[in-house]
Design a protein around this motif. Structure first.
Motif, PDB file in Angstrom:
ATOM      1  N   ALA A 218       0.814  -1.218   0.000  1.00 45.15           N
ATOM      2  CA  ALA A 218       0.000   0.000   0.000  1.00 45.15           C
ATOM      3  C   ALA A 218       0.849   1.270   0.000  1.00 45.15           C
ATOM      4  O   ALA A 218       0.301   2.380   0.024  1.00 45.15           O
ATOM      5  N   VAL A 219       2.171   1.140  -0.012  1.00 42.22           N
ATOM      6  CA  VAL A 219       3.118   2.275   0.004  1.00 42.22           C
ATOM      7  C   VAL A 219       2.808   3.203   1.180  1.00 42.22           C
ATOM      8  O   VAL A 219       2.524   4.402   1.027  1.00 42.22           O
ATOM      9  N   VAL A 220       2.867   2.623   2.383  1.00 44.06           N
ATOM     10  CA  VAL A 220       2.683   3.405   3.603  1.00 44.06           C
ATOM     11  C   VAL A 220       4.056   3.894   4.070  1.00 44.06           C
ATOM     12  O   VAL A 220       4.941   3.086   4.338  1.00 44.06           O
ATOM     13  N   PHE A 221       4.222   5.175   4.154  1.00 44.84           N
ATOM     14  CA  PHE A 221       5.532   5.746   4.492  1.00 44.84           C
ATOM     15  C   PHE A 221       5.751   5.723   6.002  1.00 44.84           C
ATOM     16  O   PHE A 221       5.331   6.630   6.732  1.00 44.84           O
ATOM     17  N   GLU A 222       6.378   4.650   6.445  1.00 43.39           N
ATOM     18  CA  GLU A 222       6.753   4.480   7.838  1.00 43.39           C
ATOM     19  C   GLU A 222       8.260   4.249   7.897  1.00 43.39           C
ATOM     20  O   GLU A 222       8.840   3.652   6.976  1.00 43.39           O
ATOM     21  N   PRO A 223       8.920   4.711   8.971  1.00 41.33           N
ATOM     22  CA  PRO A 223      10.388   4.566   9.067  1.00 41.33           C
ATOM     23  C   PRO A 223      10.867   3.121   8.858  1.00 41.33           C
ATOM     24  O   PRO A 223      11.885   2.884   8.205  1.00 41.33           O
ATOM     25  N   GLU A 224      10.129   2.145   9.399  1.00 40.20           N
ATOM     26  CA  GLU A 224      10.555   0.748   9.307  1.00 40.20           C
ATOM     27  C   GLU A 224      10.411   0.190   7.890  1.00 40.20           C
ATOM     28  O   GLU A 224      11.009  -0.839   7.565  1.00 40.20           O
ATOM     29  N   LEU A 225       9.610   0.860   7.051  1.00 39.73           N
ATOM     30  CA  LEU A 225       9.354   0.354   5.700  1.00 39.73           C
ATOM     31  C   LEU A 225      10.122   1.090   4.616  1.00 39.73           C
ATOM     32  O   LEU A 225      10.113   0.658   3.464  1.00 39.73           O
ATOM     33  N   MET A 226      10.777   2.209   4.981  1.00 37.59           N
ATOM     34  CA  MET A 226      11.378   3.062   3.948  1.00 37.59           C
ATOM     35  C   MET A 226      12.444   2.319   3.148  1.00 37.59           C
ATOM     36  O   MET A 226      12.539   2.497   1.931  1.00 37.59           O
ATOM     37  N   GLY A 227      13.248   1.483   3.802  1.00 36.52           N
ATOM     38  CA  GLY A 227      14.285   0.751   3.071  1.00 36.52           C
ATOM     39  C   GLY A 227      13.683  -0.165   2.018  1.00 36.52           C
ATOM     40  O   GLY A 227      14.130  -0.199   0.865  1.00 36.52           O
ATOM     41  N   ALA A 228      12.637  -0.909   2.406  1.00 37.88           N
ATOM     42  CA  ALA A 228      11.985  -1.812   1.465  1.00 37.88           C
ATOM     43  C   ALA A 228      11.288  -1.047   0.354  1.00 37.88           C
ATOM     44  O   ALA A 228      11.317  -1.439  -0.819  1.00 37.88           O
ATOM     45  N   LEU A 229      10.638   0.087   0.702  1.00 35.75           N
ATOM     46  CA  LEU A 229       9.946   0.897  -0.313  1.00 35.75           C
ATOM     47  C   LEU A 229      10.932   1.493  -1.313  1.00 35.75           C
ATOM     48  O   LEU A 229      10.660   1.526  -2.532  1.00 35.75           O
ATOM     49  N   MET A 230      12.081   1.960  -0.809  1.00 38.94           N
ATOM     50  CA  MET A 230      13.101   2.525  -1.711  1.00 38.94           C
ATOM     51  C   MET A 230      13.651   1.440  -2.638  1.00 38.94           C
ATOM     52  O   MET A 230      13.883   1.674  -3.832  1.00 38.94           O
TER      53      MET A 230
END
Length: 342
Positions: A257-269
């Motif tokens: 869902a592309v939720v911008f959370e600190p713990e997910l930023m590495g995976a999203l990038m």
């Protein structure tokens, strides 16, 4: 006063025997009825000694055993149906399953006697014997055992079924099987039934395959655990797995869902980087000028990495094939040496 004329004519020793059986039934946790047919007296005595401290065997006439059982409660009376031919009573404080297992383990191979019925097909395997040439060769042959002379000794030259299940053993065959130390009979206490706290247990219930039983329990526990996790039913045994599962699913949902959370930023990038490279590669394939030099370098590095991975995979496949061929070659070589040197 009413007189029991039937009981009044019982000899004292018989009455004493009946009372002893009744007292043993009351004293022990359980009692069973066992068959002792075909057990030599000497072997029966050994069994009694081996069971000393674990179980007590009482041998008595069937009529006296029946009389003792009939004078007790109904559940005890029901055990009378298992009295047949040569019977004895066994008393123990073990549980029925342990007692059954103990008696089964105590059974030993025994020679077949003339006229006895074969419990299974009796097979004589082809093999050498220790017998020198002599009358025994003819005896074996007359008994239907294919015997011959080889190397100065009598041998059984081929495997043969000499007696089918259910057939009676002729005297000569029984004697020859004994000489060959082939013991097809199994001798031991044949537990027919056990009475424990009002419940009668038969052998078909007591014969538990422990390995299969424990495997079934382990499988049931595993299936129950998986069901509780799938149904999200929390308990002390699965809470760690449920939390880990929830954490993984929430992380995957956040990335999808592309939720911008600190713990997910590495995976999203990383996901964005992969998508960007895929778009750039598609654009470059149509028009090389569609991407700048920096992107071209990135695409080149990605392509080189893909080629390197493919090359390594092929090399591993070739190496594995060569190792297999070398092993096959070594085996063929050893087989050749074996053929050469016998």
């Amino acid at each position: 006063m009413e007189i029991d004329h039937h009981s009044s004519h019982i000899p004292k020793w018989k009455a004493k025997e009946v009372e002893e059986i009744k007292e043993l039934i009351k004293t022990y946790h359980l009692f069973g009825i066992v068959g002792i047919e075909g057990i030599p007296a000497k072997q029966l005595q050994k069994m009694r000694r081996d069971l000393n401290g674990t179980a007590y065997i009482k041998v008595a006439r069937n009529t006296l055993i029946k009389r003792a059982l009939e004078e007790m409660d109904q559940d005890v009376k029901d055990m009378s149906e298992f009295i047949d031919v040569q019977t004895a009573l066994i008393f123990s404080d073990q549980n029925p399953f342990k007692l059954f297992k103990l008696l089964e383990k105590s059974k030993t191979p025994s020679p077949i006697k003339a006229g006895a019925v074969a419990p299974k097909d009796i097979v004589v395997e082809a093999r050498p014997t220790s017998f020198p040439p002599g009358p025994i060769l003819g005896d074996l042959q007359r008994a239907g055992i294919p015997a011959a002379i080889d190397g100065g000794k009598v041998v059984v030259k081929e495997t043969k079924t000499v007696l089918k299940e259910g057939e009676k053993a002729p005297q000569l065959l029984a004697s020859m099987l004994n000489r060959l130390e082939i013991y097809p009979m199994v001798v031991g206490l044949d537990l027919r039934a056990v009475l424990e706290e009002g419940s009668i247990f038969r052998p078909d219930v007591l014969a538990v395959d422990e390995t299969q039983y424990f495997n079934d329990i382990a499988l049931a526990a595993k299936q129950a655990f998986n069901l509780s996790v799938y149904a999200a039913y929390p308990n002390a045994d699965n809470i760690t797995t449920l939390i880990a599962k929830a954490s993984t699913e929430s992380r995957n949902l956040g990335i999808y869902a592309v939720v911008f959370e600190p713990e997910l930023m590495g995976a999203l990038m990383g996901k964005a980087q992969s998508q960007m490279i895929a778009v750039a590669a598609a654009a470059s394939a149509k028009n090389e000028e569609a991407v700048d030099d920096e992107l071209k370098q990135t695409l080149g590095a990605a392509a080189a990495a893909a080629v390197s991975a493919t090359t390594e995979a092929k090399a591993e496949t070739v190496e594995a094939k060569e190792e297999k061929e070398e092993e096959s070659s070594e085996e063929d070589g050893m087989a050749g040496l074996g053929a050469l040197f016998g």
